[in-house]
Scaffold this motif. Sequence first.
Motif, PDB file in Angstrom:
ATOM      1  N   THR A 109      73.255  78.117  47.338  1.00 61.34           N
ATOM      2  CA  THR A 109      72.026  78.675  47.446  1.00 61.34           C
ATOM      3  C   THR A 109      70.918  78.906  46.673  1.00 61.34           C
ATOM      4  N   THR A 110      69.920  78.762  46.051  1.00 63.46           N
ATOM      5  CA  THR A 110      69.296  78.500  45.487  1.00 63.46           C
ATOM      6  C   THR A 110      67.918  79.289  45.702  1.00 63.46           C
ATOM      7  N   VAL A 111      66.970  79.309  44.628  1.00 63.02           N
ATOM      8  CA  VAL A 111      66.901  80.676  44.300  1.00 63.02           C
ATOM      9  C   VAL A 111      65.937  80.338  43.250  1.00 63.02           C
ATOM     10  N   PHE A 112      64.302  80.757  43.475  1.00 65.17           N
ATOM     11  CA  PHE A 112      63.225  80.495  42.027  1.00 65.17           C
ATOM     12  C   PHE A 112      64.139  80.821  40.503  1.00 65.17           C
ATOM     13  N   GLY A 113      63.760  80.854  39.896  1.00 66.57           N
ATOM     14  CA  GLY A 113      63.972  81.090  38.315  1.00 66.57           C
ATOM     15  C   GLY A 113      63.560  80.149  37.269  1.00 66.57           C
ATOM     16  N   ASN A 114      65.059  79.132  36.894  1.00 67.05           N
ATOM     17  CA  ASN A 114      65.091  78.691  35.851  1.00 67.05           C
ATOM     18  C   ASN A 114      63.950  77.137  36.128  1.00 67.05           C
ATOM     19  N   GLN A 115      63.584  77.771  37.270  1.00 66.67           N
ATOM     20  CA  GLN A 115      62.371  76.816  37.164  1.00 66.67           C
ATOM     21  C   GLN A 115      62.132  76.718  39.283  1.00 66.67           C
ATOM     22  N   SER A 116      61.089  76.076  39.688  1.00 65.97           N
ATOM     23  CA  SER A 116      60.074  76.198  41.351  1.00 65.97           C
ATOM     24  C   SER A 116      61.673  75.979  41.953  1.00 65.97           C
ATOM     25  N   LEU A 117      61.472  76.584  42.679  1.00 63.96           N
ATOM     26  CA  LEU A 117      62.579  76.687  44.442  1.00 63.96           C
ATOM     27  C   LEU A 117      62.989  74.738  44.351  1.00 63.96           C
ATOM     28  N   GLU A 118      61.590  74.313  44.072  1.00 61.16           N
ATOM     29  CA  GLU A 118      62.142  73.195  44.630  1.00 61.16           C
ATOM     30  C   GLU A 118      62.762  72.340  43.874  1.00 61.16           C
ATOM     31  N   HIS A 119      62.527  72.465  42.933  1.00 61.02           N
ATOM     32  CA  HIS A 119      62.789  71.829  41.265  1.00 61.02           C
ATOM     33  C   HIS A 119      64.870  72.266  41.707  1.00 61.02           C
ATOM     34  N   VAL A 120      64.984  73.695  41.601  1.00 62.91           N
ATOM     35  CA  VAL A 120      66.259  73.753  41.081  1.00 62.91           C
ATOM     36  C   VAL A 120      66.805  73.869  42.991  1.00 62.91           C
ATOM     37  N   THR A 121      66.532  73.609  44.464  1.00 61.98           N
ATOM     38  CA  THR A 121      66.973  73.085  44.797  1.00 61.98           C
ATOM     39  C   THR A 121      67.565  71.192  44.769  1.00 61.98           C
ATOM     40  N   ARG A 122      67.016  70.476  44.609  1.00 65.92           N
ATOM     41  CA  ARG A 122      66.591  69.406  44.004  1.00 65.92           C
ATOM     42  C   ARG A 122      67.898  68.918  42.864  1.00 65.92           C
ATOM     43  N   ASN A 123      68.281  70.309  42.122  1.00 63.27           N
ATOM     44  CA  ASN A 123      69.217  70.242  41.279  1.00 63.27           C
ATOM     45  C   ASN A 123      70.263  70.419  41.592  1.00 63.27           C
ATOM     46  N   ALA A 124      70.424  70.953  42.466  1.00 63.25           N
ATOM     47  CA  ALA A 124      71.659  71.770  43.140  1.00 63.25           C
ATOM     48  C   ALA A 124      72.201  70.605  44.012  1.00 63.25           C
ATOM     49  N   LEU A 125      71.034  69.741  44.602  1.00 64.12           N
ATOM     50  CA  LEU A 125      72.336  69.338  45.565  1.00 64.12           C
ATOM     51  C   LEU A 125      72.179  67.779  44.375  1.00 64.12           C
ATOM     52  N   SER A 126      70.998  67.175  43.354  1.00 59.85           N
ATOM     53  CA  SER A 126      71.914  66.006  42.229  1.00 59.85           C
ATOM     54  C   SER A 126      72.925  66.890  41.554  1.00 59.85           C
ATOM     55  N   LEU A 127      73.512  67.705  41.775  1.00 49.09           N
ATOM     56  CA  LEU A 127      74.448  67.998  40.951  1.00 49.09           C
ATOM     57  C   LEU A 127      75.753  68.186  42.035  1.00 49.09           C
ATOM     58  N   CYS A 128      76.007  67.995  43.354  1.00 50.92           N
ATOM     59  CA  CYS A 128      76.698  68.024  44.228  1.00 50.92           C
ATOM     60  C   CYS A 128      77.038  66.576  44.363  1.00 50.92           C
ATOM     61  N   ARG A 129      76.064  65.487  43.912  1.00 50.21           N
ATOM     62  CA  ARG A 129      76.067  64.427  44.206  1.00 50.21           C
ATOM     63  C   ARG A 129      76.758  63.597  43.292  1.00 50.21           C
ATOM     64  N   LEU A 130      76.678  64.568  42.063  1.00 50.52           N
ATOM     65  CA  LEU A 130      77.359  64.308  40.477  1.00 50.52           C
ATOM     66  C   LEU A 130      78.823  64.271  40.611  1.00 50.52           C
ATOM     67  N   VAL A 131      79.129  65.827  40.987  1.00 53.37           N
ATOM     68  CA  VAL A 131      80.411  66.236  41.568  1.00 53.37           C
ATOM     69  C   VAL A 131      81.072  65.610  42.630  1.00 53.37           C
ATOM     70  N   GLN A 132      80.722  65.024  43.653  1.00 51.34           N
ATOM     71  CA  GLN A 132      80.847  64.675  44.540  1.00 51.34           C
ATOM     72  C   GLN A 132      81.634  65.704  45.286  1.00 51.34           C
ATOM     73  N   LEU A 133      80.956  66.649  45.308  1.00 50.61           N
ATOM     74  CA  LEU A 133      81.221  68.143  46.372  1.00 50.61           C
ATOM     75  C   LEU A 133      80.099  67.976  47.717  1.00 50.61           C
ATOM     76  N   ASP A 134      80.769  67.804  48.622  1.00 58.24           N
ATOM     77  CA  ASP A 134      80.073  68.096  49.790  1.00 58.24           C
ATOM     78  C   ASP A 134      80.570  69.397  50.432  1.00 58.24           C
ATOM     79  N   ILE A 135      78.983  70.311  50.341  1.00 63.54           N
ATOM     80  CA  ILE A 135      79.196  71.495  50.488  1.00 63.54           C
ATOM     81  C   ILE A 135      77.963  71.943  51.375  1.00 63.54           C
ATOM     82  N   PRO A 136      77.437  72.615  51.828  1.00 64.31           N
ATOM     83  CA  PRO A 136      76.322  73.163  52.808  1.00 64.31           C
ATOM     84  C   PRO A 136      75.067  73.705  51.232  1.00 64.31           C
ATOM     85  N   VAL A 137      74.233  72.974  50.979  1.00 55.15           N
ATOM     86  CA  VAL A 137      73.086  73.911  49.957  1.00 55.15           C
ATOM     87  C   VAL A 137      71.847  74.416  50.618  1.00 55.15           C
TER      88      VAL A 137
END
Length: 317
Positions: free
Chosen positions: A31-59
């Motif tokens: 789950t993502t929360v505003f902080g290091n950047q806006s919620l939109e950015h950090v959520t996108r980052n979490a999804l990119s990282l999941c793709r990079l790490v090949q993690l198929d879990i809900p975000v």
Amino acid sequence: MTPVLLDCDPGHDDAVALIYAARHLDLRAITTVFGNQSLEHVTRNALSLCRLVQLDIPVAAGADRPLVAQPIHGGTIHGKTGLDGAELPEPDRAPADMHAVELILRTARAHRGELVIAATGALTNVALALATEPRLKDWLRGITIMGGTTGIGNVTEIAEFNIYADPEAADRVLRAGVPAWLVGLDVTRRVGVTAADIASLRGGGVLARTMADLLDFFLASLQRVHGLSTASLHDPCALVPFIDPSLIEYRQCCVQVSLDPGLTRGVTVADLRRLRNVQLGQIRPTGPANVHLAREPSPALVPHILAAIREVDARLT
Ligand code: BDR
Ligand code: CA
């Protein structure tokens, strides 16, 4: 393996935490929360990282602001996107069609008595989830948090970013009666990677090289803004009690959050007196121990985290 939900704001060190959790824990959801950047950015980052790490879990995306104050963002350290410094893959899916609070509650219900929430950003989502479903406190095995400090701060003189970003939420979470582990800046700043550590990742595959690019950017920011000579791996430290407790010594302690509007806003006040065997005499102790507070990191921790990055990298297809 311990089932874990990572509540985060990626964020360079959050990215390392995600990989560390993927290697050693049963990472069930993000789950993502505003902080290091806006919620939109950090959520996108979490999804990119999941793709990079090949993690198929809900975000699932959560709060875009704290409970009562205005949001702060950590762009001076983490850059315009929150994960500047590397080419990350485009997300290959959208976030889950539910709020982070819903995903926290569903995951905790499905792993009753076992789930650990690892919170590496502001505690807004967790506070909202506890308010929405009071039984959550009994469904969790615990919550392990990166936040606070018993020494110098990184937002104000004495306040740390994650707690300062939403002190009211942190206060509610620490009072909720959930077994809690807290690792602060005074410990995580001693868990830093050097330029040579980062260079050693460059011999690996795509994930290791991407992490090297990210950590180079992070180190340069921390050098420029805080004068540090290593890149502090704050967030992976929060996972240590459930991966290998010998890597950070924790002691039970009473920790409170200052909600005062002035100089001490967002400060964690730890009653270290009893840990140091100070004679209290007539002075009343603050209150019962409500957290396990990190005190001493092992020199073996940084190599352990770097090894996890290499191991996850090596098993990617
Ligand atoms: C914390 O603040 C954020 O910038 C980092 O990701 C970490 O969670 C350190 O104070
Ligand atoms: Ca973080």
